[in-house]
Design an enzyme around this catalytic site. Structure first.
Site, mmCIF file in Angstrom:
data_model
loop_
_atom_site.group_PDB
_atom_site.id
_atom_site.type_symbol
_atom_site.label_atom_id
_atom_site.label_comp_id
_atom_site.label_asym_id
_atom_site.label_seq_id
_atom_site.Cartn_x
_atom_site.Cartn_y
_atom_site.Cartn_z
ATOM 1 N N ASP A 1 43.525 39.758 38.126
ATOM 2 C CA ASP A 1 42.482 40.597 38.717
ATOM 3 C C ASP A 1 42.845 42.077 38.646
ATOM 4 O O ASP A 1 43.990 42.449 38.356
ATOM 5 C CB ASP A 1 42.279 40.230 40.194
ATOM 6 C CG ASP A 1 41.576 38.900 40.364
ATOM 7 O OD1 ASP A 1 40.896 38.454 39.413
ATOM 8 O OD2 ASP A 1 41.713 38.295 41.454
ATOM 9 N N TYR B 1 54.060 33.127 40.082
ATOM 10 C CA TYR B 1 53.543 34.362 40.678
ATOM 11 C C TYR B 1 54.452 34.777 41.825
ATOM 12 O O TYR B 1 55.005 33.925 42.541
ATOM 13 C CB TYR B 1 52.124 34.164 41.223
ATOM 14 C CG TYR B 1 51.037 34.196 40.182
ATOM 15 C CD1 TYR B 1 50.438 35.394 39.814
ATOM 16 C CD2 TYR B 1 50.591 33.020 39.582
ATOM 17 C CE1 TYR B 1 49.420 35.431 38.873
ATOM 18 C CE2 TYR B 1 49.571 33.046 38.630
ATOM 19 C CZ TYR B 1 48.990 34.250 38.284
ATOM 20 O OH TYR B 1 47.987 34.289 37.347
#
Length: 323
Positions: A94, A153
């Site tokens: 994003d 992540y």
């Protein structure tokens, strides 16, 4: 087969890594092209970027994205079009999200005998907040997105009364004192195969993705004021990681107990999560650390150039006299 021989743009000679025509010339780069009758050659990129000023990974003309900047550089070097290059990333991060180990692949109708000059040219054209860390040949079966078997992540939280100004772009500031032990206990409840529908935001791009995902580990590491939440999984739904982190922050504040995690998972309903935390954790704390593949997909094809990890500059002759 006939093909267009890549040209090296003159702008490279005045940009950072390629400071002069003595370092690399158009003729030198073109001489590394090896024309073949094969249909296509596939190339793998490992990319690091600071996502602060970009509108995410996925291509769009404006505002700039990571994919659009990479494609622009590749087009200048190879003189191929977007559709011919077919650049695909492992994950569509994003806006504001960073990466250390994003992976992408692209194709060309020609082979290269060496990748070091190509690699230098690519980084010479990219802005300073995007860097290709590794460039290698890839087997035809390799696909940056669909060959991945897990992704890692990391979310960083700076937990102190005031924000460290040197961390402001890469960590979320939380002035509430967080209980790392409770967060660690709750994070472990995400481990395993679950339906993560309750932690996914709606998206129109992928239709109805499979909500069943496997989390192999979810570590909470405290380093002074910095909390690192590192999660590895088979895949993640849209904004799943940031939604899980948002809930863990509430648990760290001791506003919720850890048993809220299995309860919300069981509902498979995003509206239930919204009762406890309305927004995902901010994007700037998140980083795609690595994408992992099976060894068979990382094997180098026959007759391919050596993998490039970049090259150091060297001084061949000292121009200053010693006294």
């Amino acid at each position: 087969m006939s093909c267009v021989t890549p040209a090296l743009p003159p702008s490279l000679f005045t940009n950072g890594s390629l400071s002069s025509p003595q370092n690399i010339s158009m003729t030198n780069l073109n001489s590394l092209v090896k024309v073949s009758d094969s249909n296509a050659y596939k190339w793998r990129l490992v990319i690091a970027y600071d996502g602060t000023r970009f509108a995410g990974w996925q291509y769009q003309e404006s505002p700039p994205t990571i994919q659009s900047m990479l494609e622009k550089a590749l087009i200048q070097i190879t003189e191929l079009g977007r559709k011919e290059l077919h650049l695909i990333g492992a994950g569509r991060t994003d806006a504001g999200v960073h990466a250390w180990g994003q992976v992408a692949h692209f194709v060309t109708p020609f082979n290269y005998t060496s990748l070091d000059s190509f690699h230098a040219a690519l980084n010479g054209l990219l802005p300073k907040d995007i860097r290709v860390r590794e460039l290698s040949a890839a087997v035809p079966e390799f696909h940056a997105r669909f060959s991945a078997h897990s992704k890692v992540y990391r979310y960083q939280i700076y937990n102190d009364t005031f924000m460290d100004p040197f961390q402001r772009h890469w960590a979320y500031h939380c002035a509430y004192k967080l209980n790392a032990s409770k967060m660690r206990e709750a994070a472990n409840l995400f481990v395993g195969m679950h339906d993560f529908s309750a932690f996914a935001n709606a998206t129109r791009e992928d239709g109805l993705p499979d909500p069943l995902k496997t989390i192999s580990r979810f570590d909470v590491i405290q380093m002074g004021s910095l909390l690192q939440l590192e999660v590895e999984g088979s895949g993640f739904l849209y904004r799943q990681v940031r939604n899980m982190v948002a809930l863990l922050i509430q648990i760290g504040k001791e506003a919720l107990d850890s048993d809220i995690v299995p309860m919300i998972l069981e509902t498979k309903d995003r509206r239930v999560l919204a009762k406890y935390t309305t927004l995902p954790a901010p994007p700037h704390g998140l980083c795609l650390v690595s994408v992992k593949y099976r060894e068979s997909h990382l094997k180098l094809p026959l007759d391919c150039p050596v993998t490039s990890f970049g090259r150091h500059h060297t001084i061949t002759k000292c121009k200053l006299p010693f006294y």
